[in-house]
Design a protein around this motif. Structure first.
Motif, PDB file in Angstrom:
ATOM      1  N   SER A 185       0.995  -1.239   0.019  1.00  0.00           N
ATOM      2  CA  SER A 185      -0.024  -0.122  -0.079  1.00  0.00           C
ATOM      3  C   SER A 185       1.083   1.336  -0.003  1.00  0.00           C
ATOM      4  O   SER A 185       2.013   1.331   0.734  1.00  0.00           O
ATOM      5  N   ALA A 196      -0.048   5.061   0.977  1.00  0.00           N
ATOM      6  CA  ALA A 196      -1.319   5.474   1.637  1.00  0.00           C
ATOM      7  C   ALA A 196      -1.347   6.831   2.228  1.00  0.00           C
ATOM      8  O   ALA A 196      -0.012   7.583   2.381  1.00  0.00           O
ATOM      9  N   ASP A 235      -2.118   8.478   5.898  1.00  0.00           N
ATOM     10  CA  ASP A 235      -2.555   8.040   7.323  1.00  0.00           C
ATOM     11  C   ASP A 235      -2.856   9.165   8.217  1.00  0.00           C
ATOM     12  O   ASP A 235      -2.210  10.378   8.328  1.00  0.00           O
ATOM     13  N   GLY A 283       1.674   3.777   4.267  1.00  0.00           N
ATOM     14  CA  GLY A 283       1.511   2.533   3.473  1.00  0.00           C
ATOM     15  C   GLY A 283       2.748   1.610   3.713  1.00  0.00           C
ATOM     16  O   GLY A 283       3.907   1.979   3.955  1.00  0.00           O
ATOM     17  N   PHE A 313      -5.839   5.181  -1.059  1.00  0.00           N
ATOM     18  CA  PHE A 313      -6.081   4.369   0.227  1.00  0.00           C
ATOM     19  C   PHE A 313      -5.527   5.294   1.478  1.00  0.00           C
ATOM     20  O   PHE A 313      -4.420   5.804   1.321  1.00  0.00           O
ATOM     21  N   ARG A 336      -2.764  -0.391  19.275  1.00  0.00           N
ATOM     22  CA  ARG A 336      -3.209   0.421  18.234  1.00  0.00           C
ATOM     23  C   ARG A 336      -4.689   0.040  17.732  1.00  0.00           C
ATOM     24  O   ARG A 336      -4.557  -1.015  17.488  1.00  0.00           O
ATOM     25  N   ASN A 392       1.878  -6.020   3.128  1.00  0.00           N
ATOM     26  CA  ASN A 392       0.476  -6.538   3.659  1.00  0.00           C
ATOM     27  C   ASN A 392      -0.766  -6.082   2.928  1.00  0.00           C
ATOM     28  O   ASN A 392      -1.294  -4.809   2.608  1.00  0.00           O
ATOM     29  N   MET A 407      -1.400  -9.230   8.157  1.00  0.00           N
ATOM     30  CA  MET A 407      -2.168  -8.720   9.233  1.00  0.00           C
ATOM     31  C   MET A 407      -3.632  -9.458   9.594  1.00  0.00           C
ATOM     32  O   MET A 407      -3.690 -10.243   9.095  1.00  0.00           O
ATOM     33  N   GLY A 418       4.368   2.062  10.937  1.00  0.00           N
ATOM     34  CA  GLY A 418       5.685   1.551   9.905  1.00  0.00           C
ATOM     35  C   GLY A 418       6.926   0.991  10.334  1.00  0.00           C
ATOM     36  O   GLY A 418       7.496   0.571   9.856  1.00  0.00           O
ATOM     37  N   GLY A 442       7.135  -2.026  11.608  1.00  0.00           N
ATOM     38  CA  GLY A 442       7.192  -3.449  11.033  1.00  0.00           C
ATOM     39  C   GLY A 442       7.684  -3.465   9.596  1.00  0.00           C
ATOM     40  O   GLY A 442       8.582  -4.165   9.138  1.00  0.00           O
ATOM     41  N   ASP A 443       7.085  -2.566   8.705  1.00  0.00           N
ATOM     42  CA  ASP A 443       7.637  -2.491   7.398  1.00  0.00           C
ATOM     43  C   ASP A 443       8.818  -2.115   7.336  1.00  0.00           C
ATOM     44  O   ASP A 443       9.775  -2.538   6.593  1.00  0.00           O
TER      45      ASP A 443
HETATM   46  P1  AMP Z   1       2.940  -1.161  10.258  1.00  0.00           P
HETATM   47  O1  AMP Z   1       2.994  -0.042  11.543  1.00  0.00           O
HETATM   48  O2  AMP Z   1       4.418  -1.503  10.243  1.00  0.00           O
HETATM   49  O3  AMP Z   1       2.010  -2.239  10.651  1.00  0.00           O
HETATM   50  O4  AMP Z   1       2.370  -0.585   9.150  1.00  0.00           O
HETATM   51  C1  AMP Z   1       1.613   0.836   9.223  1.00  0.00           C
HETATM   52  C2  AMP Z   1       1.160   1.091   7.713  1.00  0.00           C
HETATM   53  O5  AMP Z   1       0.314  -0.076   7.086  1.00  0.00           O
HETATM   54  C3  AMP Z   1       0.465   2.390   7.624  1.00  0.00           C
HETATM   55  O6  AMP Z   1       1.278   3.444   7.150  1.00  0.00           O
HETATM   56  C4  AMP Z   1      -1.008   2.036   6.847  1.00  0.00           C
HETATM   57  O7  AMP Z   1      -1.145   3.152   5.905  1.00  0.00           O
HETATM   58  C5  AMP Z   1      -0.806   0.718   6.279  1.00  0.00           C
HETATM   59  N1  AMP Z   1      -2.031  -0.137   6.221  1.00  0.00           N
HETATM   60  C6  AMP Z   1      -2.835  -0.207   7.649  1.00  0.00           C
HETATM   61  N2  AMP Z   1      -3.746  -0.892   7.451  1.00  0.00           N
HETATM   62  C7  AMP Z   1      -3.830  -1.359   5.914  1.00  0.00           C
HETATM   63  C8  AMP Z   1      -4.292  -2.274   5.030  1.00  0.00           C
HETATM   64  N3  AMP Z   1      -5.603  -2.817   5.433  1.00  0.00           N
HETATM   65  N4  AMP Z   1      -3.793  -2.711   3.778  1.00  0.00           N
HETATM   66  C9  AMP Z   1      -2.609  -2.191   3.470  1.00  0.00           C
HETATM   67  N5  AMP Z   1      -1.692  -1.297   4.253  1.00  0.00           N
HETATM   68  C10 AMP Z   1      -2.412  -0.930   5.480  1.00  0.00           C
END
Ligand code: AMP
Length: 314
Positions: free
Chosen positions: A14, A16, A18, A34, A86, A99, A130, A154, A244, A246-247
């Motif tokens: 994604s 995104a 936020d 994202g 998104f 969260r 994800n 997730m 973010g 985790g990413d």
């Molecule tokens: P994390 O904190 O590493 O879990 O990642 C958070 C990021 O995941 C945020 O920047 C959101 O925009 C993105 N996110 C949240 N929900 C979703 C979803 N359903 N699909 C894709 N990305 C998402």
């Protein structure tokens, strides 16, 4: 750190906007975020990733340039003028450990079908961020013999109606990144030490279980003996925004492997440390603001501090 030609690294996920509600009552609106954004920015000190995703008519030129001027390859970032990007809203608890999602507006993500630009199916490394497991499967089916595929997911997919498809993706990747809560939902086990072997049975040879400020665990088989490695979170006085993390961990981990070409046990240990370091930069600022400023030298300095913090004589 080896500095030869890095392996090509593709990320699908994604992009995104936020909105965040912080424990002190303050709010942040429309932060660029994202999974693919956080991942590719965290990988920047190591490798310039190829990003596949979609944005809508509201996506600003400024945000596009934020990504492209750093060298992230946006040929795979589609623009769909029929809808908005998104967007996701999250509220953090007092200690920022928990969260809650306030809203998830899929926007153009709802019709998203990943399209790989010419020859991107030959990318050597792939991170399936994800997204819907059926899209992850679609990308996987297009790849031509990648060296390594890793994925994230997730709770929404683990506990929802797409669980079977998710298990199918998991069975086809080399590495799986999950939080402790996600690992618990997948395995039904209470302790991380029990979750690791259970997750390895699902197919991947490498499992990374992230445990927030308590660090992260790596479980791997495929070597002469199975491996368990633990990396602490880099100790920080001031955590501003965990979104973010985790990413960013995955971006640092995969970026390091792309650069080092070393997935031996020692190479995986170093990648875990790089993951932890990039996650630590991420949480020091809102959205991507801190991670964007990280130079190679900042990573090296934190790496040295890490060694200092954890070294002891036998
Ligand atoms: P994390 O904190 O590493 O879990 O990642 C958070 C990021 O995941 C945020 O920047 C959101 O925009 C993105 N996110 C949240 N929900 C979703 C979803 N359903 N699909 C894709 N990305 C998402």
């Amino acid at each position: 750190m080896r500095t030869g030609t890095p392996r090509s690294l593709l990320v699908v996920g994604s992009v995104a906007y936020d909105d965040l509600e912080m424990p002190d009552g303050t709010t942040q609106r429309r932060l660029l975020g994202g999974s693919a954004t956080h991942f590719s920015i965290a990988a920047l000190p190591f490798v310039k990733a190829r990003l596949v995703g979609v944005v809508g008519r509201d996506f600003t030129q400024r945000d596009r340039e934020t990504l492209s001027t750093r060298g992230i390859d946006l040929k795979g970032l589609a623009i769909n003028d029929d809808g908005d990007t998104f967007s996701w809203g999250g509220r953090y608890s007092e200690n920022m450990d928990d969260r809650t999602s306030i809203f998830t507006h899929l926007g153009v993500f709802e019709q998203f079908r990943p399209v790989l630009p010419d020859r991107w199916n030959e990318s050597e490394m792939v991170f399936l961020g994800n997204i819907d497991p059926s899209l992850q499967l679609e990308v996987l089916s297009k790849m031509h013999n990648p060296h390594m595929v890793a994925m994230d997911t997730m709770d929404h997919w683990i506990n929802g109606s797409k669980r079977d498809q998710l298990l199918q993706v998991i069975s086809q990747v080399n590495a799986l990144f999950v939080s402790k809560e996600e690992a618990r939902a997948l395995t039904g086990k209470r302790r991380i030490i029990e979750m690791g072997p259970e997750l390895l049975r699902l197919g991947p040879t490498t499992i990374i279980v992230k445990d927030g400020e308590h660090g992260a665990h790596l479980f791997a088989n495929g070597f002469t003996k199975s491996m368990h490695f633990y990396v602490p979170a880099f100790p920080l006085e001031n955590v501003v925004d965990p979104t973010g993390a985790g990413d960013s961990f995955a971006g640092g981990f995969m970026g390091q492997l792309a650069l080092s070409h070393d997935s031996s046990p020692d190479g995986l240990r170093r990648a875990m440390v790089m993951g932890s370091i990039m996650a630590s930069f991420c949480v020091e600022g809102f959205g991507i603001e801190q991670t964007l400023c990280v130079e190679h030298s900042d990573v090296r300095e934190r790496f040295r501090t890490f060694v200092e913090h954890t070294r002891f004589n036998q």
